[in-house]
Design a protein around this motif. Structure first.
Motif, PDB file in Angstrom:
ATOM      1  N   ASN A 172       6.425  11.118   0.724  1.00 40.39           N
ATOM      2  CA  ASN A 172       6.362  12.270   1.419  1.00 40.39           C
ATOM      3  C   ASN A 172       6.044  11.611   2.613  1.00 40.39           C
ATOM      4  O   ASN A 172       5.292  12.568   3.487  1.00 40.39           O
ATOM      5  N   ILE A 173       6.397  10.794   3.313  1.00 41.41           N
ATOM      6  CA  ILE A 173       6.191  10.543   4.591  1.00 41.41           C
ATOM      7  C   ILE A 173       7.787   9.425   4.527  1.00 41.41           C
ATOM      8  O   ILE A 173       8.737   8.874   3.846  1.00 41.41           O
ATOM      9  N   THR A 174       8.309  10.093   6.074  1.00 41.74           N
ATOM     10  CA  THR A 174       9.878   9.609   6.370  1.00 41.74           C
ATOM     11  C   THR A 174       9.545   7.293   6.774  1.00 41.74           C
ATOM     12  O   THR A 174       8.378   6.914   7.085  1.00 41.74           O
ATOM     13  N   ARG A 175      10.662   7.094   6.872  1.00 44.37           N
ATOM     14  CA  ARG A 175      10.637   5.692   7.147  1.00 44.37           C
ATOM     15  C   ARG A 175       9.523   5.397   8.472  1.00 44.37           C
ATOM     16  O   ARG A 175       8.945   4.405   8.865  1.00 44.37           O
ATOM     17  N   ARG A 176      10.170   6.197   9.360  1.00 47.32           N
ATOM     18  CA  ARG A 176       9.455   6.491  10.805  1.00 47.32           C
ATOM     19  C   ARG A 176       8.308   6.663  11.123  1.00 47.32           C
ATOM     20  O   ARG A 176       7.736   5.642  11.538  1.00 47.32           O
ATOM     21  N   GLU A 177       7.742   7.607  10.461  1.00 47.07           N
ATOM     22  CA  GLU A 177       6.802   7.579  10.249  1.00 47.07           C
ATOM     23  C   GLU A 177       5.732   6.805   9.358  1.00 47.07           C
ATOM     24  O   GLU A 177       4.038   6.144   9.619  1.00 47.07           O
ATOM     25  N   LEU A 178       5.735   6.135   8.298  1.00 50.03           N
ATOM     26  CA  LEU A 178       5.810   4.583   8.269  1.00 50.03           C
ATOM     27  C   LEU A 178       5.210   3.768   9.233  1.00 50.03           C
ATOM     28  O   LEU A 178       4.448   3.412   8.726  1.00 50.03           O
ATOM     29  N   VAL A 179       6.919   3.822   9.706  1.00 50.68           N
ATOM     30  CA  VAL A 179       6.623   2.410  10.605  1.00 50.68           C
ATOM     31  C   VAL A 179       5.839   2.272  11.196  1.00 50.68           C
ATOM     32  O   VAL A 179       4.622   1.797  11.809  1.00 50.68           O
ATOM     33  N   ASN A 180       5.856   4.112  12.049  1.00 52.30           N
ATOM     34  CA  ASN A 180       4.794   4.134  12.851  1.00 52.30           C
ATOM     35  C   ASN A 180       3.348   3.779  12.324  1.00 52.30           C
ATOM     36  O   ASN A 180       2.473   3.766  12.964  1.00 52.30           O
ATOM     37  N   GLN A 181       2.691   4.572  11.134  1.00 51.44           N
ATOM     38  CA  GLN A 181       1.413   4.474  10.439  1.00 51.44           C
ATOM     39  C   GLN A 181       0.969   3.146  10.855  1.00 51.44           C
ATOM     40  O   GLN A 181       0.205   2.363  10.403  1.00 51.44           O
ATOM     41  N   ILE A 182       1.995   2.085  10.063  1.00 52.59           N
ATOM     42  CA  ILE A 182       1.730   0.719  10.115  1.00 52.59           C
ATOM     43  C   ILE A 182       1.108  -0.106  11.227  1.00 52.59           C
ATOM     44  O   ILE A 182       1.206  -1.112  11.486  1.00 52.59           O
ATOM     45  N   THR A 183       2.733   0.283  12.320  1.00 54.19           N
ATOM     46  CA  THR A 183       2.223   0.048  13.412  1.00 54.19           C
ATOM     47  C   THR A 183       0.887  -0.184  14.056  1.00 54.19           C
ATOM     48  O   THR A 183       0.652  -0.411  15.124  1.00 54.19           O
TER      49      THR A 183
ATOM     50  N   TYR B 286       7.544  -5.642   5.484  1.00 50.93           N
ATOM     51  CA  TYR B 286       7.155  -5.851   4.131  1.00 50.93           C
ATOM     52  C   TYR B 286       5.356  -5.798   3.313  1.00 50.93           C
ATOM     53  O   TYR B 286       5.029  -6.556   4.594  1.00 50.93           O
ATOM     54  N   MET B 287       5.202  -5.891   2.561  1.00 52.38           N
ATOM     55  CA  MET B 287       4.690  -5.862   1.840  1.00 52.38           C
ATOM     56  C   MET B 287       3.651  -6.182   0.515  1.00 52.38           C
ATOM     57  O   MET B 287       4.858  -6.605  -0.224  1.00 52.38           O
ATOM     58  N   ALA B 288       2.897  -7.592   0.324  1.00 51.56           N
ATOM     59  CA  ALA B 288       2.368  -8.036  -0.711  1.00 51.56           C
ATOM     60  C   ALA B 288       1.662  -7.683  -1.416  1.00 51.56           C
ATOM     61  O   ALA B 288       0.775  -7.400  -0.582  1.00 51.56           O
ATOM     62  N   SER B 289       1.338  -7.693  -2.930  1.00 55.47           N
ATOM     63  CA  SER B 289       0.366  -7.233  -3.822  1.00 55.47           C
ATOM     64  C   SER B 289      -0.766  -8.506  -3.742  1.00 55.47           C
ATOM     65  O   SER B 289      -0.245  -9.064  -2.265  1.00 55.47           O
ATOM     66  N   ASP B 290      -1.994  -8.390  -3.909  1.00 54.68           N
ATOM     67  CA  ASP B 290      -2.746  -8.855  -3.471  1.00 54.68           C
ATOM     68  C   ASP B 290      -2.835 -10.363  -4.018  1.00 54.68           C
ATOM     69  O   ASP B 290      -3.252 -11.725  -3.808  1.00 54.68           O
ATOM     70  N   LYS B 291      -1.746 -10.112  -5.357  1.00 50.99           N
ATOM     71  CA  LYS B 291      -1.678 -11.898  -6.425  1.00 50.99           C
ATOM     72  C   LYS B 291      -0.863 -12.653  -4.924  1.00 50.99           C
ATOM     73  O   LYS B 291      -0.787 -13.883  -4.957  1.00 50.99           O
TER      74      LYS B 291
ATOM     75  N   PRO C 170      -4.235  -4.087   5.385  1.00 51.57           N
ATOM     76  CA  PRO C 170      -4.955  -4.161   3.274  1.00 51.57           C
ATOM     77  C   PRO C 170      -4.019  -2.588   3.991  1.00 51.57           C
ATOM     78  O   PRO C 170      -3.969  -1.498   4.434  1.00 51.57           O
ATOM     79  N   ALA C 171      -3.343  -1.837   2.816  1.00 46.19           N
ATOM     80  CA  ALA C 171      -2.921  -1.075   2.056  1.00 46.19           C
ATOM     81  C   ALA C 171      -2.905  -0.477   1.107  1.00 46.19           C
ATOM     82  O   ALA C 171      -2.665  -1.660   0.227  1.00 46.19           O
ATOM     83  N   VAL C 172      -3.507   0.490   0.408  1.00 47.04           N
ATOM     84  CA  VAL C 172      -3.782   0.971  -1.311  1.00 47.04           C
ATOM     85  C   VAL C 172      -2.006   1.743  -1.784  1.00 47.04           C
ATOM     86  O   VAL C 172      -2.411   3.203  -0.346  1.00 47.04           O
ATOM     87  N   LEU C 173      -1.441   1.391  -2.672  1.00 43.81           N
ATOM     88  CA  LEU C 173      -1.146   2.863  -3.370  1.00 43.81           C
ATOM     89  C   LEU C 173      -1.446   2.973  -3.891  1.00 43.81           C
ATOM     90  O   LEU C 173      -1.574   2.803  -5.251  1.00 43.81           O
TER      91      LEU C 173
ATOM     92  N   LYS D  69      -3.309   0.432  -6.642  1.00 45.81           N
ATOM     93  CA  LYS D  69      -2.760  -1.064  -6.415  1.00 45.81           C
ATOM     94  C   LYS D  69      -2.961  -1.357  -4.551  1.00 45.81           C
ATOM     95  O   LYS D  69      -3.304  -0.642  -3.356  1.00 45.81           O
ATOM     96  N   LEU D  70      -3.605  -2.492  -4.201  1.00 44.53           N
ATOM     97  CA  LEU D  70      -4.058  -3.345  -3.220  1.00 44.53           C
ATOM     98  C   LEU D  70      -2.913  -3.597  -3.452  1.00 44.53           C
ATOM     99  O   LEU D  70      -2.187  -5.137  -3.202  1.00 44.53           O
ATOM    100  N   TYR D  71      -2.204  -3.431  -1.612  1.00 41.47           N
ATOM    101  CA  TYR D  71      -0.974  -3.784  -1.248  1.00 41.47           C
ATOM    102  C   TYR D  71      -1.845  -4.557   0.320  1.00 41.47           C
ATOM    103  O   TYR D  71      -2.751  -4.173   0.277  1.00 41.47           O
ATOM    104  N   TRP D  72      -0.470  -5.459   1.019  1.00 41.74           N
ATOM    105  CA  TRP D  72      -1.325  -6.346   2.198  1.00 41.74           C
ATOM    106  C   TRP D  72      -0.039  -6.274   3.127  1.00 41.74           C
ATOM    107  O   TRP D  72       1.638  -6.740   2.766  1.00 41.74           O
ATOM    108  N   VAL D  73       0.122  -5.900   4.361  1.00 41.12           N
ATOM    109  CA  VAL D  73       0.954  -5.628   4.995  1.00 41.12           C
ATOM    110  C   VAL D  73       1.509  -6.892   6.276  1.00 41.12           C
ATOM    111  O   VAL D  73       0.404  -7.543   6.455  1.00 41.12           O
TER     112      VAL D  73
END
Length: 176
Positions: free
Chosen positions: A20-31, A59-64, A80-83, A92-96
């Motif tokens: 429920n988020i466009t790529r542009r919105e996702l990029v804006n949130q991460i930025t 680029y998002m990586a798992s905690d491991k 940090p980013a939680v999916l 799961k905890l991810y990391w940008v």
């Protein structure tokens, strides 16, 4: 030295990805989160199959995977980013990854007539002592790792990651 480009395994199709988020919105949130020190991101997903590496749109990586990277290069910046999957009641905890962007393409790199990169060749001296970095180019922002990190990725059996060997200026000269 040997270097590899990390890429998400395109053969895996049903994986956890922000909904429920466009790529542009996702990029804006991460930025925006990159600028805010305390901000953590949260995204809802439908799938419960979590890859250890996502490269679209950031680029998002798992905690491991992050823990492996930090053993080799502790100065990397992460957000940090939680999916979260509410239906399956799991998250799961991810990391940008916010890695250094390094202009490390060698003059031996080859370009197509349309300006796209045909053959990527790295200049080891420009990479220096970095184990992990982003390739700085007007067309690409690939994540590059050295042989030690690539071996750890394989050793710890991380999922959803493909490694592609990249020629370096020294090895490319001998290959021709």
């Amino acid at each position: 030295m040997e270097y590899y480009r990390i890429a998400q395994d395109e053969r895996i199709v049903n994986y956890a990805y922000p909904l429920n988020i466009t790529r542009r919105e996702l990029v804006n949130q991460i930025t925006a989160a990159k600028k805010d020190e305390g901000a953590a991101l949260q995204f809802y997903v439908e799938q419960s199959y979590y890859l250890d590496w996502l490269d679209d749109p950031h680029y998002m990586a798992s905690d491991k995977f992050k823990q492996i990277c930090e053993k080799y290069q502790a100065d990397l910046a992460w957000k940090p980013a939680v999916l979260a999957n509410p239906q399956a009641m799991c998250q799961k905890l991810y990391w940008v990854l916010i890695a250094d962007e390094v202009d490390c393409l060698s003059t031996s790199s080859e370009w197509n007539k349309d300006g796209t990169l045909k053959t990527m060749v790295l200049d080891e001296q420009k990479i220096g002592t970095r184990k992990i970095c982003k390739l700085q180019s007007s067309l690409r922002h690939e994540v590059i790792v050295d042989l030690d990190v690539a071996e750890s990725i394989l050793k710890f059996n991380l999922t959803g990651i493909r490694l592609y060997k990249i020629d370096t200026q020294a090895s490319y000269a001998y290959a021709k």
